[in-house]
Design a protein around this motif. Structure first.
Motif, PDB file in Angstrom:
ATOM      1  N   UNK A  63       7.632 -13.545 -13.053  1.00 32.59           N
ATOM      2  CA  UNK A  63       7.050 -12.209 -13.230  1.00 32.59           C
ATOM      3  C   UNK A  63       6.315 -11.740 -11.991  1.00 32.59           C
ATOM      4  N   UNK A  64       5.917 -10.504 -12.036  1.00 32.54           N
ATOM      5  CA  UNK A  64       5.248  -9.878 -10.885  1.00 32.54           C
ATOM      6  C   UNK A  64       4.599  -8.586 -11.367  1.00 32.54           C
ATOM      7  N   UNK A  65       3.825  -7.980 -10.490  1.00 36.39           N
ATOM      8  CA  UNK A  65       3.228  -6.673 -10.805  1.00 36.39           C
ATOM      9  C   UNK A  65       3.495  -5.710  -9.668  1.00 36.39           C
ATOM     10  N   UNK A  66       3.808  -4.470 -10.018  1.00 38.97           N
ATOM     11  CA  UNK A  66       3.969  -3.393  -9.037  1.00 38.97           C
ATOM     12  C   UNK A  66       2.799  -2.431  -9.237  1.00 38.97           C
ATOM     13  N   UNK A  67       2.084  -2.149  -8.147  1.00 38.46           N
ATOM     14  CA  UNK A  67       0.886  -1.307  -8.224  1.00 38.46           C
ATOM     15  C   UNK A  67       1.011  -0.171  -7.215  1.00 38.46           C
ATOM     16  N   UNK A  68       0.717   1.031  -7.678  1.00 41.10           N
ATOM     17  CA  UNK A  68       0.612   2.186  -6.775  1.00 41.10           C
ATOM     18  C   UNK A  68      -0.788   2.766  -6.915  1.00 41.10           C
ATOM     19  N   UNK A  69      -1.596   2.649  -5.871  1.00 45.27           N
ATOM     20  CA  UNK A  69      -2.912   3.274  -5.858  1.00 45.27           C
ATOM     21  C   UNK A  69      -2.756   4.699  -5.350  1.00 45.27           C
ATOM     22  N   UNK A  70      -3.383   5.647  -6.058  1.00 49.05           N
ATOM     23  CA  UNK A  70      -3.241   7.066  -5.680  1.00 49.05           C
ATOM     24  C   UNK A  70      -4.602   7.720  -5.564  1.00 49.05           C
ATOM     25  N   UNK A  71      -4.886   8.209  -4.365  1.00 51.29           N
ATOM     26  CA  UNK A  71      -6.102   8.986  -4.155  1.00 51.29           C
ATOM     27  C   UNK A  71      -7.356   8.126  -4.103  1.00 51.29           C
ATOM     28  N   UNK A  72      -8.486   8.809  -3.911  1.00 55.74           N
ATOM     29  CA  UNK A  72      -9.759   8.120  -3.677  1.00 55.74           C
ATOM     30  C   UNK A  72     -10.149   7.232  -4.854  1.00 55.74           C
ATOM     31  N   UNK A  73     -10.151   7.784  -6.066  1.00 54.89           N
ATOM     32  CA  UNK A  73     -10.571   6.974  -7.216  1.00 54.89           C
ATOM     33  C   UNK A  73      -9.518   5.949  -7.596  1.00 54.89           C
ATOM     34  N   UNK A  74      -8.296   6.177  -7.186  1.00 55.75           N
ATOM     35  CA  UNK A  74      -7.239   5.199  -7.431  1.00 55.75           C
ATOM     36  C   UNK A  74      -7.238   4.049  -6.436  1.00 55.75           C
ATOM     37  N   UNK A  75      -8.078   4.152  -5.397  1.00 53.80           N
ATOM     38  CA  UNK A  75      -8.188   3.055  -4.433  1.00 53.80           C
ATOM     39  C   UNK A  75      -7.183   3.110  -3.302  1.00 53.80           C
ATOM     40  N   UNK A  76      -6.574   4.276  -3.061  1.00 57.45           N
ATOM     41  CA  UNK A  76      -5.595   4.390  -1.966  1.00 57.45           C
ATOM     42  C   UNK A  76      -6.321   4.502  -0.632  1.00 57.45           C
ATOM     43  N   UNK A  77      -5.952   3.618   0.319  1.00 57.98           N
ATOM     44  CA  UNK A  77      -6.605   3.640   1.631  1.00 57.98           C
ATOM     45  C   UNK A  77      -5.656   4.044   2.761  1.00 57.98           C
ATOM     46  N   UNK A  78      -4.356   4.040   2.499  1.00 56.25           N
ATOM     47  CA  UNK A  78      -3.373   4.474   3.513  1.00 56.25           C
ATOM     48  C   UNK A  78      -2.592   5.646   2.922  1.00 56.25           C
ATOM     49  N   UNK A  79      -2.548   6.778   3.656  1.00 59.90           N
ATOM     50  CA  UNK A  79      -1.998   8.016   3.121  1.00 59.90           C
ATOM     51  C   UNK A  79      -0.508   8.172   3.285  1.00 59.90           C
TER      52      UNK A  79
END
Ligand code: 5GP
Ligand code: ZN
Length: 113
Positions: free
Chosen positions: A80-96
């Motif tokens: 198994x594995x996990x796929x994560x997409x962080x989006x925006x400031x509150x989502x924790x995205x640090x690279x745009x």
């Protein structure tokens, strides 16, 4: 985008450890891994975040998930594995530049926090 970190990695201007590449997608190991296997998967076109997905560019997201399945097979991630997409400031995205974390080889907590 000339000043985008992941566009520079895709172009080879910044070195990375490639795990997968095709005409639409590039995947490389995260520089600060959060699991024993931690890859970043990006479309080769600059899309800023999941908030910018449209009918015109959504095909790249399907290609990302095709790459996920191929990498999982190649890396023997059958547990198994996990796929994560962080989006925006509150989502924790640090690279745009939209990217998907592929995390594996340890038990992953839920909810993620
Ligand atoms: P985010 O926090 O935006 O969801 O994820 C950005 C990811 O990019 C982080 O996990 C971070 O460790 C990774 N990262 C940032 N800069 C570099 C880099 O120069 N090379 C690589 N391979 N990964 C990077
Ligand atoms: Zn970019």
């Amino acid at each position: 985008m000339s000043d985008c970190l992941f566009c520079k990695i895709i172009a080879g201007e910044i070195p990375s450890t490639k795990v997968y590449e095709d005409e639409s997608v590039y995947a490389f190991l995260d520089i600060e891994p959060q699991a024993p296997f931690h890859a970043i998967i990006v479309p080769k076109v600059h899309i800023a975040s999941a908030a910018e997905i449209t009918a015109e560019n959504s095909g790249y997201i399907a290609k990302i998930y095709e790459a996920v399945a191929k990498i999982a097979k190649a890396e023997n991630l059958e547990k198994g594995f996990r796929v994560v997409n962080n989006c925006g400031e509150q989502g924790g995205q640090t690279v745009g530049h939209i990217h998907f974390h592929l995390l594996a080889r340890r038990n992953l907590a839920w909810p993620p926090g």
